[in-house]
Write a protein that holds these residues in place. Sequence first.
Motif, PDB file in Angstrom:
ATOM      1  N   LEU A  35       0.816  -1.219   0.000  1.00 36.97           N
ATOM      2  CA  LEU A  35       0.000   0.000   0.000  1.00 36.97           C
ATOM      3  C   LEU A  35       0.848   1.267   0.000  1.00 36.97           C
ATOM      4  O   LEU A  35       0.434   2.290  -0.546  1.00 36.97           O
ATOM      5  N   GLN A  43      -4.126   5.631  -8.395  1.00 42.40           N
ATOM      6  CA  GLN A  43      -3.715   4.233  -8.321  1.00 42.40           C
ATOM      7  C   GLN A  43      -3.273   3.712  -9.681  1.00 42.40           C
ATOM      8  O   GLN A  43      -2.356   2.906  -9.771  1.00 42.40           O
ATOM      9  N   LEU A  62      -2.352  -5.777  -1.087  1.00 45.07           N
ATOM     10  CA  LEU A  62      -3.116  -4.674  -0.510  1.00 45.07           C
ATOM     11  C   LEU A  62      -3.482  -5.095   0.901  1.00 45.07           C
ATOM     12  O   LEU A  62      -4.502  -5.731   1.125  1.00 45.07           O
TER      13      LEU A  62
END
Length: 188
Positions: A35, A43, A62
């Motif tokens: 992350l 993103q 993630l």
Amino acid sequence: CALLLSAALYVLKVFKQLALNLPPGPFPLPIIGNLHLLDIRRQDKSLMKISEKYGPVFTVHLGFQKVVVLTGYEAVKDALLNTADVFADRPAIPIFYHIQHGNGVFFSSQELWKTTRRFTIATMRDLGMGKHLGEERMLEELHFLIELIKSFRGGPFQLRFLNMAPTNITFAILFGKRFDYEDPTFLT
């Protein structure tokens, strides 16, 4: 001692994941995974930057969730056409499940995904997918969606707008006309 034991368990977990034969990707940190490499606001750019190092197919973490990322037309096409069954058992992503309720080509899984995929591919081929007409309709709708998103000037917008574009592309291909996003008939 507890910290050392936690670190050892984490390293064993990472090596166990490597044994799962997942595509390469950045080494995950404990708890947050990768992350720290993602800019939440962009993103897409963050993932494209990672793909420069690891190629068009790579794994990111993630948090505790492992995600295989596909970047580029060829990687997605190959995955959907040649290795489609691999994607049938993927876990539901909570935000997409909330939006689509487990339906659709991109957000369903298991037998529903296989059936939806077969139907979509057959229908899109019948309607000229890959030919000039289909591409033209998609680019036209993308232009309208981009303008709609820009109209919010960086502010929040309802996620349903992202569902409206693919539906409008289908309508345009089938009926030769797209709907305005505010059209009451389209909204119902």
